[in-house]
Design a protein around this motif. Sequence first.
Motif, PDB file in Angstrom:
ATOM      1  N   SER A 148     -15.337  38.771  63.161  1.00  0.00           N
ATOM      2  CA  SER A 148     -15.542  38.091  61.991  1.00  0.00           C
ATOM      3  C   SER A 148     -14.147  38.470  60.986  1.00  0.00           C
ATOM      4  N   LEU A 201     -18.382  33.024  69.268  1.00  0.00           N
ATOM      5  CA  LEU A 201     -19.600  32.954  68.395  1.00  0.00           C
ATOM      6  C   LEU A 201     -19.191  33.705  66.988  1.00  0.00           C
ATOM      7  N   ALA A 242     -18.050  30.879  65.188  1.00  0.00           N
ATOM      8  CA  ALA A 242     -19.122  29.770  64.607  1.00  0.00           C
ATOM      9  C   ALA A 242     -19.442  30.251  63.248  1.00  0.00           C
ATOM     10  N   LYS A 243     -19.429  31.461  62.760  1.00  0.00           N
ATOM     11  CA  LYS A 243     -19.915  32.034  61.557  1.00  0.00           C
ATOM     12  C   LYS A 243     -19.056  31.389  60.618  1.00  0.00           C
ATOM     13  N   GLY A 246     -25.030  33.137  73.443  1.00  0.00           N
ATOM     14  CA  GLY A 246     -25.183  32.333  72.154  1.00  0.00           C
ATOM     15  C   GLY A 246     -26.606  31.990  71.789  1.00  0.00           C
ATOM     16  N   LEU A 284     -28.676  34.885  70.166  1.00  0.00           N
ATOM     17  CA  LEU A 284     -28.114  35.195  68.982  1.00  0.00           C
ATOM     18  C   LEU A 284     -28.335  34.121  68.037  1.00  0.00           C
ATOM     19  N   VAL A 327     -27.270  31.157  67.919  1.00  0.00           N
ATOM     20  CA  VAL A 327     -26.074  30.348  67.291  1.00  0.00           C
ATOM     21  C   VAL A 327     -26.242  28.981  67.892  1.00  0.00           C
ATOM     22  N   ASP A 328     -26.073  27.997  67.024  1.00  0.00           N
ATOM     23  CA  ASP A 328     -26.437  26.694  67.357  1.00  0.00           C
ATOM     24  C   ASP A 328     -25.291  25.656  67.396  1.00  0.00           C
ATOM     25  N   ASN A 329     -23.913  26.093  66.768  1.00  0.00           N
ATOM     26  CA  ASN A 329     -22.957  25.481  66.510  1.00  0.00           C
ATOM     27  C   ASN A 329     -21.659  25.818  67.405  1.00  0.00           C
ATOM     28  N   VAL A 330     -22.117  26.250  68.484  1.00  0.00           N
ATOM     29  CA  VAL A 330     -20.899  26.439  69.817  1.00  0.00           C
ATOM     30  C   VAL A 330     -21.427  25.775  71.019  1.00  0.00           C
TER      31      VAL A 330
END
Length: 142
Positions: free
Chosen positions: A30, A57, A60-61, A83, A86, A88-91
């Motif tokens: 990040s 990932l 995605a943040k 994913g 963790l 993460v739903d936008n990858v």
Amino acid sequence: MLKDVWIQGMPPKERGFIRRCYGGGLAKYSERLKRIALVGVDTKVLDCGCGYGQWSLALAKHNKLVYGIDIQEKRIQIAQRIGKELLVDNVLFQVASAEDLPFRDNIFDFVFCYSVIYMIDWKRALQEIFRVLRGGGDNIFM
Ligand SMILES: C[S@@+](CC[C@H](N)C(=O)[O-])C[C@H]1O[C@@H](n2cnc3c(N)ncnc32)[C@H](O)[C@@H]1O
């Protein structure tokens, strides 16, 4: 930060790499993305040759939607699993070649391609990357 159970059956080299990638969390990725300003509110990003997905990932943040592609199905499966773990739903991870990207023209704001270009037909891959990038390709990070 990852549940260790499911990576225990992997070959030691692969397991070690995944542990190194994800062991300290995604903050280190990040930070680097922020430093190169690979962030946006409404941005769509392609991670070309995403491997185990750590950059996707992290991307995605800082972006709206990320596609991670890699030629190796096994890596994509692992990235999908991580994913999910963790949350993460936008990858979206999918198997594809950088030399023949399965996307329409002009749809990505950024293309990120880390440690891949030297191992592929880079001329063809760059043509594909320019094709899918909006604005003719000012925003390639490799
Ligand atoms: C050195 S790894 C880097 C992976 C990831 N970018 C990272 O930083 O960890 C190179 C990756 O490129 C992928 N790769 C090789 N040829 C490719 C191609 N033609 N299209 C997409 N991915 C490819 C490999 O499967 C591998 O995951």
